[in-house]
Design an enzyme around this catalytic site. Structure first.
Site, mmCIF file in Angstrom:
data_model
loop_
_atom_site.group_PDB
_atom_site.id
_atom_site.type_symbol
_atom_site.label_atom_id
_atom_site.label_comp_id
_atom_site.label_asym_id
_atom_site.label_seq_id
_atom_site.Cartn_x
_atom_site.Cartn_y
_atom_site.Cartn_z
ATOM 1 N N LYS A 22 -1.004 4.036 -8.758
ATOM 2 C CA LYS A 22 -2.290 4.725 -8.960
ATOM 3 C C LYS A 22 -2.204 6.166 -8.454
ATOM 4 O O LYS A 22 -2.612 7.104 -9.135
ATOM 5 C CB LYS A 22 -3.377 3.984 -8.184
ATOM 6 C CG LYS A 22 -4.677 4.743 -8.000
ATOM 7 C CD LYS A 22 -5.734 3.946 -7.294
ATOM 8 C CE LYS A 22 -5.670 4.054 -5.802
ATOM 9 N NZ LYS A 22 -6.221 5.295 -5.219
ATOM 10 N N ASN A 23 -1.620 6.331 -7.254
ATOM 11 C CA ASN A 23 -1.651 7.645 -6.609
ATOM 12 C C ASN A 23 -0.595 8.602 -7.139
ATOM 13 O O ASN A 23 -0.526 9.751 -6.707
ATOM 14 C CB ASN A 23 -1.542 7.498 -5.090
ATOM 15 C CG ASN A 23 -2.817 6.876 -4.520
ATOM 16 O OD1 ASN A 23 -3.817 6.726 -5.233
ATOM 17 N ND2 ASN A 23 -2.778 6.485 -3.271
ATOM 18 N N ARG A 93 -12.719 10.786 -5.565
ATOM 19 C CA ARG A 93 -12.246 12.000 -4.907
ATOM 20 C C ARG A 93 -11.061 12.613 -5.642
ATOM 21 O O ARG A 93 -10.939 13.839 -5.744
ATOM 22 C CB ARG A 93 -11.845 11.623 -3.494
ATOM 23 C CG ARG A 93 -11.171 12.686 -2.737
ATOM 24 C CD ARG A 93 -10.688 12.185 -1.402
ATOM 25 N NE ARG A 93 -9.933 13.237 -0.769
ATOM 26 C CZ ARG A 93 -10.483 14.326 -0.256
ATOM 27 N NH1 ARG A 93 -11.794 14.454 -0.280
ATOM 28 N NH2 ARG A 93 -9.736 15.252 0.281
ATOM 29 N N CYS A 117 -16.003 9.581 2.136
ATOM 30 C CA CYS A 117 -16.072 8.166 1.712
ATOM 31 C C CYS A 117 -16.039 7.332 2.999
ATOM 32 O O CYS A 117 -16.070 7.859 4.099
ATOM 33 C CB CYS A 117 -14.887 7.822 0.804
ATOM 34 S SG CYS A 117 -13.342 7.823 1.682
ATOM 35 N N ARG A 122 -13.064 13.775 4.733
ATOM 36 C CA ARG A 122 -12.118 14.157 3.690
ATOM 37 C C ARG A 122 -12.445 15.525 3.070
ATOM 38 O O ARG A 122 -12.763 15.648 1.894
ATOM 39 C CB ARG A 122 -12.035 13.060 2.638
ATOM 40 C CG ARG A 122 -11.700 11.726 3.273
ATOM 41 C CD ARG A 122 -11.464 10.626 2.290
ATOM 42 N NE ARG A 122 -10.184 10.775 1.595
ATOM 43 C CZ ARG A 122 -9.783 9.908 0.663
ATOM 44 N NH1 ARG A 122 -10.559 8.890 0.324
ATOM 45 N NH2 ARG A 122 -8.629 10.081 0.061
ATOM 46 N N ASP A 305 -2.363 3.716 4.127
ATOM 47 C CA ASP A 305 -2.891 2.808 3.102
ATOM 48 C C ASP A 305 -2.406 1.378 3.289
ATOM 49 O O ASP A 305 -2.846 0.491 2.558
ATOM 50 C CB ASP A 305 -2.483 3.287 1.695
ATOM 51 C CG ASP A 305 -3.170 4.576 1.341
ATOM 52 O OD1 ASP A 305 -2.778 5.209 0.348
ATOM 53 O OD2 ASP A 305 -4.091 4.980 2.070
ATOM 54 N N ARG A 397 -10.440 -0.651 -7.872
ATOM 55 C CA ARG A 397 -9.970 0.726 -7.980
ATOM 56 C C ARG A 397 -8.448 0.811 -7.864
ATOM 57 O O ARG A 397 -7.829 1.736 -8.360
ATOM 58 C CB ARG A 397 -10.586 1.587 -6.876
ATOM 59 C CG ARG A 397 -12.089 1.672 -6.937
ATOM 60 C CD ARG A 397 -12.625 2.636 -5.940
ATOM 61 N NE ARG A 397 -12.016 3.962 -6.105
ATOM 62 C CZ ARG A 397 -12.398 5.024 -5.414
ATOM 63 N NH1 ARG A 397 -13.341 4.928 -4.519
ATOM 64 N NH2 ARG A 397 -11.831 6.197 -5.614
HETATM 65 C C1 EPZ Z 1 -4.193 10.573 -0.760
HETATM 66 O O1 EPZ Z 1 -5.516 10.994 -0.446
HETATM 67 C C2 EPZ Z 1 -4.328 9.171 -1.333
HETATM 68 N N1 EPZ Z 1 -5.154 9.204 -2.537
HETATM 69 C C3 EPZ Z 1 -4.959 8.244 -0.286
HETATM 70 O O2 EPZ Z 1 -4.954 6.936 -0.829
HETATM 71 C C4 EPZ Z 1 -4.089 8.241 0.968
HETATM 72 O O3 EPZ Z 1 -4.710 7.454 1.954
HETATM 73 C C5 EPZ Z 1 -3.929 9.681 1.480
HETATM 74 O O4 EPZ Z 1 -3.367 10.513 0.432
HETATM 75 C C6 EPZ Z 1 -2.996 9.765 2.687
HETATM 76 O O5 EPZ Z 1 -1.743 9.234 2.348
HETATM 77 C C7 EPZ Z 1 -4.603 9.616 -3.694
HETATM 78 O O6 EPZ Z 1 -3.447 9.996 -3.754
HETATM 79 C C8 EPZ Z 1 -5.491 9.563 -4.903
HETATM 80 P P1 EPZ Z 1 -4.828 13.776 2.348
HETATM 81 P P2 EPZ Z 1 -5.786 12.544 -0.030
HETATM 82 O O7 EPZ Z 1 -5.306 15.025 1.710
HETATM 83 O O8 EPZ Z 1 -4.934 13.437 -0.837
HETATM 84 C C9 EPZ Z 1 -7.320 15.676 5.884
HETATM 85 C C10 EPZ Z 1 -5.824 4.880 -1.444
HETATM 86 O O9 EPZ Z 1 -6.109 3.933 -0.714
HETATM 87 N N2 EPZ Z 1 -7.502 16.817 4.970
HETATM 88 O O10 EPZ Z 1 -3.369 13.603 2.612
HETATM 89 O O11 EPZ Z 1 -7.258 12.762 -0.074
HETATM 90 C C11 EPZ Z 1 -8.107 14.460 5.433
HETATM 91 O O12 EPZ Z 1 -9.436 14.531 5.903
HETATM 92 C C12 EPZ Z 1 -6.221 6.282 -1.051
HETATM 93 O O13 EPZ Z 1 -5.167 4.802 -2.509
HETATM 94 C C13 EPZ Z 1 -8.168 17.951 5.432
HETATM 95 O O14 EPZ Z 1 -8.593 18.017 6.585
HETATM 96 O O15 EPZ Z 1 -5.295 12.524 1.486
HETATM 97 C C14 EPZ Z 1 -7.332 13.315 6.037
HETATM 98 O O16 EPZ Z 1 -7.750 13.122 7.377
HETATM 99 C C15 EPZ Z 1 -7.136 6.277 0.147
HETATM 100 N N3 EPZ Z 1 -8.347 18.995 4.581
HETATM 101 C C16 EPZ Z 1 -5.887 13.805 6.020
HETATM 102 O O17 EPZ Z 1 -5.948 15.229 5.827
HETATM 103 C C17 EPZ Z 1 -7.909 18.964 3.282
HETATM 104 O O18 EPZ Z 1 -8.091 19.970 2.554
HETATM 105 C C18 EPZ Z 1 -5.053 13.209 4.898
HETATM 106 O O19 EPZ Z 1 -5.679 13.544 3.693
HETATM 107 C C19 EPZ Z 1 -7.248 17.810 2.830
HETATM 108 C C20 EPZ Z 1 -7.055 16.746 3.685
#
Ligand code: EPZ
Length: 428
Positions: A22-23, A93, A117, A122, A305, A397
């Site tokens: 998915k990701n 998202r 969420c 996020r 995850d 999802r």
């Molecule tokens: C991706 O989300 C995945 N989703 C998530 O999977 C996964 O948990 C996450 O990466 C971490 O591995 C998809 O790929 C669609 P991040 P993403 O940006 O990109 C902070 C699932 O279960 N952050 O790496 O949104 C954020 O708040 C989902 O399939 C900022 O502060 O994750 C978080 O604490 C859930 N500012 C951390 O970084 C930003 O601009 C990691 O977020 C971006 C992120």
């Protein structure tokens, strides 16, 4: 509304196939906006999030149709428009991944800020800072992130955190920028590598994806291509933990073992035996696993995850376990439901302390997010008696044919579609 009803305590064993990631599929679908030719994607999982991204692409003016099982045909050569619809982005998202491609292709993008969420606020500040570094003027207007650029010029971008989504959005924006872009402190997940491979297949020039520094040389245009998405490492990891939990032997097929190093290491530390071939992983476990400590980290660390799923195994393990969540600030919602099933745990700051118990007891529980939902199903499969999992739409999802695949392993599990909630239907 749907719910899943499980008669727990049955041994599970056999083989299960893993679907497409998915990701990886979601950012790759967004990246199709970068070119005006037809793209054929295969091994795309038929999940609610993929259908949402399909709708987003159509709303932007692209065509996006299924050509057969797991196969999507996308074409964005028509008049692509710059604004993504709030009604869709608010539900997923990952829709925000269209911002980079729209900015690269149109030099303008207007995308609703994705809400938080269950697992955290996020924000997207790292994404927006990167767009500004590439030369865009970024503003927030009525809940929308707006980016406008005369031209995008390659530059050096250092990410404050190795954000998966920010790395992906910026890789896509930099592909059509003028000159060279270096992304430092980049996320290293396999899905980043898959996106880089897809962009290169379209004629992009991306090097270093999968490492901490990614180099992108901007090109004039990208072309249509056929591409196969990698297997879903979290789907695979979920079944590996389930195999250890229910003793197995359980074999996960069509997986990439190289994407499971941290999960396999932790399951072996808990006492499971795991055999690996090129695309199959077989897990078996003794009557009782041993408690351990785990900390979630960006890849290649133990995946956030997979945290809820491993927590279930720790609830029944011998001794005390510690789970520390370092990536998201609120990803312990499943623990309250596990306590209702008889788990013995407490939360201190970002760490759950779990004292293993010898059994869980089935009861009605609710899924709070995608991976917590999977954890609830796993808990129901090992609990004594009946468990009913509500809010199953969260699970839809990210897990394709979950009930069918679990039934194939020997689970006694059914999905019940409830009528839409009305005045006299007060199900949780
Ligand atoms: C991706 O989300 C995945 N989703 C998530 O999977 C996964 O948990 C996450 O990466 C971490 O591995 C998809 O790929 C669609 P991040 P993403 O940006 O990109 C902070 C699932 O279960 N952050 O790496 O949104 C954020 O708040 C989902 O399939 C900022 O502060 O994750 C978080 O604490 C859930 N500012 C951390 O970084 C930003 O601009 C990691 O977020 C971006 C992120």
């Amino acid at each position: 509304m749907a719910r899943i009803v499980i008669e727990g305590g049955r041994p599970l064993s056999g083989e299960v196939r893993v679907g497409g990631a998915k990701n990886a599929a979601l950012p790759i679908m967004a990246a199709t906006l970068l070119c005006g030719e037809t793209v054929h994607l295969s091994n795309v999982p038929r999940l609610n999030d993929v259908v949402t991204m399909q709708k987003v692409l159509r709303a932007l003016g692209a065509t996006c149709e299924w050509e057969g099982p797991g196969r999507l045909k996308v074409n964005a050569d028509g008049g692509i428009q710059e604004e993504a619809p709030y009604e869709l982005v608010k539900t997923m998202r990952a829709s925000f991944f269209v911002m980079g491609p729209l900015l690269a292709r149109l030099k303008r993008a207007r995308v609703p800020l994705p809400g938080g969420c269950a697992i955290g606020v996020r924000p997207v500040n790292i994404h927006l800072k990167g767009f500004e570094a590439l030369g865009a003027r970024v503003s927030i207007d009525g809940g929308f992130a707006v980016a406008v650029a005369d031209r995008l010029v390659g530059t050096r971008i250092h990410l404050d955190f190795p954000s998966v989504g920010a790395t992906e959005n910026l890789m896509m924006a930099a592909c059509l920028a003028e000159g060279s872009t270096t992304i430092e402190n980049a996320a290293q997940e396999p899905e980043i590598v898959d996106l880089g491979d897809f962009l290169n297949a379209m004629g992009g020039r991306v090097q270093g994806a999968g490492g901490p520094t990614i180099q992108i040389e901007g090109v004039e245009r990208l072309r249509g291509v056929s591409y196969r998405v990698i297997p879903d490492r979290i789907d695979a990891g979920t079944f590996l933990v389930l195999g250890a939990l229910t003793r197995g032997p359980l074999t996960v097929c069509d997986a990439h073992p190289a994407h499971q190093v941290a999960v396999i290491a932790k399951l072996r530390e808990m006492g499971a035996t795991i055999e690996v071939t090129d695309d199959r992983i077989t897990v078996e476990a003794p009557a009782r696993l041993k408690g351990i400590e785990v900390k979630t980290l960006p890849y290649p660390g133990f995946p956030t995850d997979m945290q809820a799923q491993l927590t279930v195994a720790m609830c029944l393990a011998q001794g005390t376990s510690l789970v520390t969540e370092t990536v998201f600030e609120n990803r312990f919602m499943h623990t309250a439901e596990l306590v209702r099933m008889g788990a013995n745990l407490s939360i201190r700051d970002r760490t759950v302390v779990i004292n293993g118990v010898d059994h869980l007891t089935g009861c009605p529980v609710s899924a709070s997010d995608l991976r917590a939902g999977a954890a609830m199903v796993m808990a129901g499969l090992v609990a004594e008696g009946k468990t009913e999992v509500g809010n199953v739409h969260h699970i839809d999802r990210g897990y394709e044919n979950l009930v069918e695949r679990l039934t194939g392993l020997g689970a006694r599990i059914t999905r019940i579609e409830d009528p839409a909630p009305g005045p006299d239907n007060h199900r949780r």
